[in-house]
Design a protein around this motif. Structure first.
Motif, PDB file in Angstrom:
ATOM      1  N   THR A  25     -20.962   4.101  11.559  1.00 46.87           N
ATOM      2  CA  THR A  25     -19.692   4.238  10.855  1.00 46.87           C
ATOM      3  C   THR A  25     -18.700   3.283  11.511  1.00 46.87           C
ATOM      4  O   THR A  25     -18.522   3.330  12.723  1.00 46.87           O
ATOM      5  CB  THR A  25     -19.155   5.683  10.969  1.00 46.87           C
ATOM      6  N   ALA A  32     -15.252   5.526  15.154  1.00 48.10           N
ATOM      7  CA  ALA A  32     -16.440   4.763  14.799  1.00 48.10           C
ATOM      8  C   ALA A  32     -17.640   5.459  15.437  1.00 48.10           C
ATOM      9  O   ALA A  32     -17.497   6.110  16.474  1.00 48.10           O
ATOM     10  CB  ALA A  32     -16.322   3.337  15.316  1.00 48.10           C
ATOM     11  N   TRP A  85     -19.105  -4.815  19.960  1.00 49.79           N
ATOM     12  CA  TRP A  85     -18.059  -4.239  19.113  1.00 49.79           C
ATOM     13  C   TRP A  85     -16.672  -4.472  19.715  1.00 49.79           C
ATOM     14  O   TRP A  85     -16.505  -4.577  20.919  1.00 49.79           O
ATOM     15  CB  TRP A  85     -18.256  -2.727  18.966  1.00 49.79           C
ATOM     16  N   THR A  87     -12.444  -3.092  19.429  1.00 48.93           N
ATOM     17  CA  THR A  87     -11.320  -2.352  18.858  1.00 48.93           C
ATOM     18  C   THR A  87     -10.063  -3.174  19.105  1.00 48.93           C
ATOM     19  O   THR A  87      -9.929  -3.831  20.138  1.00 48.93           O
ATOM     20  CB  THR A  87     -11.135  -0.958  19.500  1.00 48.93           C
ATOM     21  N   ILE A 119     -14.591  -2.398  14.981  1.00 51.42           N
ATOM     22  CA  ILE A 119     -14.967  -1.023  14.624  1.00 51.42           C
ATOM     23  C   ILE A 119     -13.787  -0.069  14.577  1.00 51.42           C
ATOM     24  O   ILE A 119     -13.954   1.113  14.253  1.00 51.42           O
ATOM     25  CB  ILE A 119     -16.010  -0.455  15.616  1.00 51.42           C
ATOM     26  N   GLY A 121      -9.130   0.450  15.327  1.00 53.21           N
ATOM     27  CA  GLY A 121      -7.900  -0.081  15.880  1.00 53.21           C
ATOM     28  C   GLY A 121      -6.712   0.695  15.403  1.00 53.21           C
ATOM     29  O   GLY A 121      -6.832   1.800  14.880  1.00 53.21           O
TER      30      GLY A 121
END
Lengths: 325, 325
Positions: A25, A32, A85, A87, A119, A121
């Protein structure tokens, strides 16, 4: 907690260009959800960039989008981790769509290049600043830590330190470089540092410790020595300079910038004698010079500098440490 | 990239009271290194809190340390995740040691309570703001997503919505509550919201979707409905109010606060008919009321409100949405 009209900002960051298999997700839920493969460790780092402190207030949004990610990738590189990943929590004084488009375009180009995914923020209103949370993966037991250096290991750096400080000096009219190619090279080294991600990965089984050069060689090498409980001898005449610095900067200033200019985002790492031969195979073809600049010693010896084999004192006092520190 | 004297701030956050087994390297290297157990997914969320927007500028550092973590924990709760690690990037206008001590004491108390570990961060100078990155773990396949609601599911909330907005109104002299216990209760509900972490975990196998109430019931339930492609009927006369709100707030205002006051940090979740009976066993003993407030319907029906079984229109216009949104 996006406020009012600010939710429209979200759409600039909501485009998913790359979709990683380990992202179950992404953006759009309370959290996430990510999967970490067996025998991988997660590497996490966080950096805040504030306008006027970590970047010039008039920086272009494209350069900022590049650099914000690059300085965080540099932390992953220093651990030998694979980027995964991101953020992004961003605070903006106003909704400026052309700024947002340029910034996010540049950021996503870099994310794509490294096969990373944004992913999550947050967007808030306030003075321009941002905090990035970067997540990478590294095989268990193979991360490059600061604490693994041992007396006798050799000290290396990638690239040519001091370039970034020289580039900033050009931007701030403190250094004049006539040759436009050289000026451009140095400014790019400040605005567009290249995180040494591939070097970090290639060094996993060769280096005993590593760190990235964000604050300057003395300060950053100092972190390795402290964490490893060691001292070091640095051979000043072994320090590599770019042609652009050698041709345009007074040698004493060049030395200061190399030692404490900061923001080069190159790697500093230590290698046991036994692994020195393998270095060339591992990182010799990555297109960036790497140079031995000294040797790790016992903690009792502290950090000392040599020139032509003789001990020298380095006076960094009075150095006009530039705005970003 | 800590600047100058600011590195001294680090020591307030460098104390490791709890050491989790899954933290291989915490603060003090380029990245933290963490292990994720097999069959667990990582849940990550990021929130920024800016002074004057997300908290009153005169908030006590203890309350701020509590609330900054609580609002992030609330995101983990809404996924049904177990709290694990925190990163904290904090921007401070000055080094105020008594402020730092109170803030970090309060933060670490909460971290200890949830068996969490601070694994990294950054300190910079600037207007007071902070970005927290919270990391939790949830068994694969059992996370509570926003997208799982289906027509026919029942809509529940924990706690009594509107309390936080009433507490803020007291702090801003917009609401007068004579009974000191009731005033204290409402203010605490604003300053010290309790993230419903245990509820989230207990709901993993019962709820079809969940979200936390940060922006207000209408807005947050709207996210579930959008992600699940559903509509909903809300029974306004089923909405639960605290005694403190019922005794001191005009019913129309109480309704507005319940629907769009925000910052309650309770959970809103949907439960299939089949699982309703099991709810009491799962969350009945956690000391917080939970209430059915309506039912999920098909998307074509949209979001509608009922009172005594009859459709009503809710006019939220003119509502003085409080400062934090």
């Amino acid at each position: 907690m996006a406020c009012g009209e600010f939710s429209l900002i979200a759409r600039y960051f909501d485009r998913v260009r790359s979709t990683r298999r380990d992202v179950e997700t992404g953006i759009g839920d309370d959290c996430a959800l990510l999967s970490v493969a067996e025998k991988q460790l997660l590497a996490i780092s966080t950096d805040t960039l504030v306008s006027g402190i970590h970047f010039l207030p008039d920086i272009s949004p494209r350069d900022l989008g590049y650099k914000a990610l690059a300085v965080n990738l540099s932390d992953l590189a220093a651990m030998g981790a694979d980027p995964a990943w991101l953020t992004l929590a961003i605070t903006l004084p106003e909704v400026d769509e052309s700024w947002l488009e340029a910034f996010s375009d540049s950021l996503f180009e870099q994310l794509d290049y490294y096969d990373m995914q944004l992913i999550g923020g947050d967007t808030t209103r306030g003075p321009l600043a941002m905090t990035l949370g970067i997540h990478g993966l590294v095989p268990a037991g193979r991360a490059l830590k600061r604490s693994g250096a041992r007396a006798g290991d050799w000290i290396y750096i990638t690239g040519t330190p001091g370039d970034s400080a020289a580039g900033l000096a050009i931007l701030q009219d403190r250094l004049d470089v006539e040759n436009p190619q050289q000026a451009d090279y140095l400014v790019k080294r400040h605005l567009r540092p290249k995180p040494r991600v591939l070097h970090g990965q290639a060094l996993r089984d060769l280096a005993s410790s590593a760190i990235d050069l964000s604050d300057g060689l003395i300060s950053d090498l100092g972190h390795i020595l402290k964490a490893s409980d060691c001292g070091a001898r640095i051979m000043l005449d072994w320090l590599p300079y770019s042609d652009a610095v050698r041709d345009n900067v007074d040698p004493e200033q060049a030395l200061r910038w190399a030692l404490s200019g900061g923001e080069d985002y190159e790697l500093c790492f230590t290698v046991p004698e036994l692994n020195r031969g393998a270095l060339d195979v591992a990182i010799g073809n990555l297109g960036v010079p790497f140079t031995c600049i000294g040797q790790v010693g016992p903690a009792s010896e502290g950090l000392h500098f040599f020139e032509d084999g003789k001990p020298v004192t380095v006076d960094l006092k009075g150095y006009d440490h530039f705005a970003s520190h």
